[in-house]
Design a protein around this motif. Structure first.
Motif, short mmCIF file in Angstrom:
data_model
loop_
_atom_site.label_atom_id
_atom_site.label_comp_id
_atom_site.label_asym_id
_atom_site.label_seq_id
_atom_site.Cartn_x
_atom_site.Cartn_y
_atom_site.Cartn_z
N GLY A 18 0.81 -1.21 0.00
CA GLY A 18 0.00 0.00 0.00
C GLY A 18 0.84 1.25 0.00
N ASP A 19 0.17 2.38 0.14
CA ASP A 19 0.81 3.69 0.02
C ASP A 19 1.79 4.00 1.15
OD1 ASP A 19 -0.55 4.16 -2.31
OD2 ASP A 19 -2.19 5.27 -1.33
N SER A 20 1.65 3.38 2.28
CA SER A 20 2.53 3.70 3.41
C SER A 20 3.81 2.85 3.38
CB SER A 20 1.80 3.50 4.74
OG SER A 20 1.46 2.14 4.91
N PHE A 21 4.07 2.17 2.28
CA PHE A 21 5.25 1.29 2.18
C PHE A 21 6.55 2.05 2.48
CE2 PHE A 21 8.77 -0.59 -0.22
CZ PHE A 21 8.71 -1.90 0.23
N VAL A 22 6.82 3.13 1.79
CA VAL A 22 8.08 3.86 1.94
C VAL A 22 8.21 4.47 3.34
CG1 VAL A 22 9.48 5.79 1.10
CG2 VAL A 22 8.37 4.24 -0.53
N PRO A 23 7.18 5.19 3.85
CA PRO A 23 7.32 5.72 5.22
C PRO A 23 7.50 4.61 6.27
CG PRO A 23 5.47 6.77 4.10
CD PRO A 23 5.96 5.67 3.21
N ASP A 24 6.78 3.51 6.09
CA ASP A 24 6.91 2.40 7.05
C ASP A 24 8.30 1.76 6.95
OD1 ASP A 24 4.35 2.93 7.85
OD2 ASP A 24 3.46 1.13 6.99
N LEU A 25 8.80 1.62 5.73
CA LEU A 25 10.13 1.06 5.54
C LEU A 25 11.19 1.94 6.20
CD1 LEU A 25 11.86 -1.16 4.15
CD2 LEU A 25 12.02 0.38 2.19
N LEU A 26 11.08 3.25 6.01
CA LEU A 26 12.03 4.18 6.63
C LEU A 26 11.95 4.12 8.15
CD1 LEU A 26 11.77 7.29 4.27
CD2 LEU A 26 13.73 5.75 4.56
N GLU A 27 10.75 4.02 8.67
CA GLU A 27 10.59 3.94 10.13
C GLU A 27 11.20 2.65 10.67
OE1 GLU A 27 9.90 5.29 13.81
OE2 GLU A 27 9.66 6.43 11.96
N GLN A 28 10.97 1.55 9.98
CA GLN A 28 11.57 0.28 10.41
C GLN A 28 13.10 0.35 10.34
OE1 GLN A 28 9.45 -2.58 7.90
NE2 GLN A 28 8.56 -3.43 9.76
N TYR A 29 13.61 0.98 9.30
CA TYR A 29 15.05 1.15 9.15
C TYR A 29 15.61 1.93 10.34
CZ TYR A 29 19.53 2.68 7.19
OH TYR A 29 20.86 2.94 7.00
N LYS A 30 14.98 3.04 10.68
CA LYS A 30 15.44 3.86 11.81
C LYS A 30 15.43 3.05 13.11
CE LYS A 30 13.15 7.88 10.14
NZ LYS A 30 12.26 8.97 10.48
N LEU A 31 14.35 2.31 13.34
CA LEU A 31 14.25 1.50 14.55
C LEU A 31 15.34 0.42 14.58
CD1 LEU A 31 10.38 1.07 14.81
CD2 LEU A 31 11.85 2.37 16.36
N TYR A 32 15.60 -0.16 13.44
CA TYR A 32 16.61 -1.22 13.38
C TYR A 32 18.02 -0.67 13.60
CZ TYR A 32 18.41 -5.79 12.47
OH TYR A 32 19.01 -7.01 12.62
N VAL A 33 18.32 0.48 13.02
CA VAL A 33 19.62 1.11 13.25
C VAL A 33 19.77 1.44 14.73
CG1 VAL A 33 20.98 3.21 12.82
CG2 VAL A 33 19.94 1.98 10.90
#
Length: 170
Positions: A18-33
Motif C-alpha cells: 500500500g501507500d505507506s510502504f516507503v514511510p513504514d520502511l524508513l521507520e523500520q530502518y530507523k528502529l533497526y539502526v
C-alpha cells in the motif's frame, strides 16, 4: 489474499503493501539502526562493569602485601577472576556476532533505500581491516584474555607461596 511469498528482508512489495510502504520502511530502518546502536551501548556497559570487577579482583591481590596475609582465601580471587574474564570474552564475541548480523540486515535494508550510508562507510573503512579503521572487537577481546593470564599467573604464585616453595613478600 494477494501476498507474495517470503523472499528475505522485504516481506511485501510496495504494490501489495500500500501507500505507506516507503514511510513504514524508513521507520523500520530507523528502529533497526537504533537497535544496532543499543547492542553497542550494552557492549560498552558490559565492558565497563567487567573491567571494574576485574580491577577490583586484582586490587584484592594487594591485600596480602598489606599484612592481611597469604592464605587459602587468596585462591578465591583467581577462582572468581578466571571465569569472569572468560565470560567477558564470550560476551564480547556474542555482542560482536550480533552486531555483524545487524549490519548485514542494515546493508540489506539499504538496498531498498536511495543511499547506502552504512555499507559505503564500511567499504571506505576497508571492512575494519584497513589502516584508517581497525574493528574494535579485534582489540577489545584481548583485554579479558590478558586478565585471564594475569589471574592464572597470580594463582600459580599463590599456590607456590602457600606450599612454601616461594616467598613473594620479599
Amino acid at each position: 489474499m494477494n501476498e507474495q511469498p517470503d523472499h528475505g528482508l522485504i516481506r511485501k512489495e510496495k504494490e501489495f503493501y500500500g501507500d505507506s510502504f516507503v514511510p513504514d520502511l524508513l521507520e523500520q530502518y530507523k528502529l533497526y539502526v537504533q537497535s544496532a546502536e543499543n547492542v553497542s551501548a550494552r557492549r560498552v556497559s558490559s565492558n565497563r562493569y567487567l573491567l571494574a570487577l576485574n580491577a577490583a579482583l586484582v586490587a584484592l591481590y594487594g591485600l596480602q602485601s598489606t599484612g592481611f596475609g597469604q592464605g587459602y582465601w587468596m585462591l578465591l580471587i583467581p577462582v572468581i577472576g578466571i571465569p569472569v574474564s572468560l565470560f567477558w570474552y564470550l560476551i564480547i564475541r556474542s555482542h560482536s556476532g550480533l552486531n555483524c548480523i545487524k549490519f548485514i540486515v542494515i546493508h540489506e535494508f539499504e538496498q531498498h533505500l536511495p543511499a547506502a550510508m552504512y555499507e559505503h562507510e564500511w567499504q571506505l573503512a576497508e571492512e575494519g581491516r584497513g589502516k584508517t579503521y581497525q574493528a574494535v572487537t579485534r582489540i577489545e577481546w584481548r583485554i579479558p584474555i590478558l586478565f585471564t593470564v594475569l589471574h592464572v599467573v597470580l594463582a600459580i604464585m599463590i599456590v607456590l607461596a602457600i606450599a612454601g616453595i616461594a616467598d613473594w613478600t620479599n
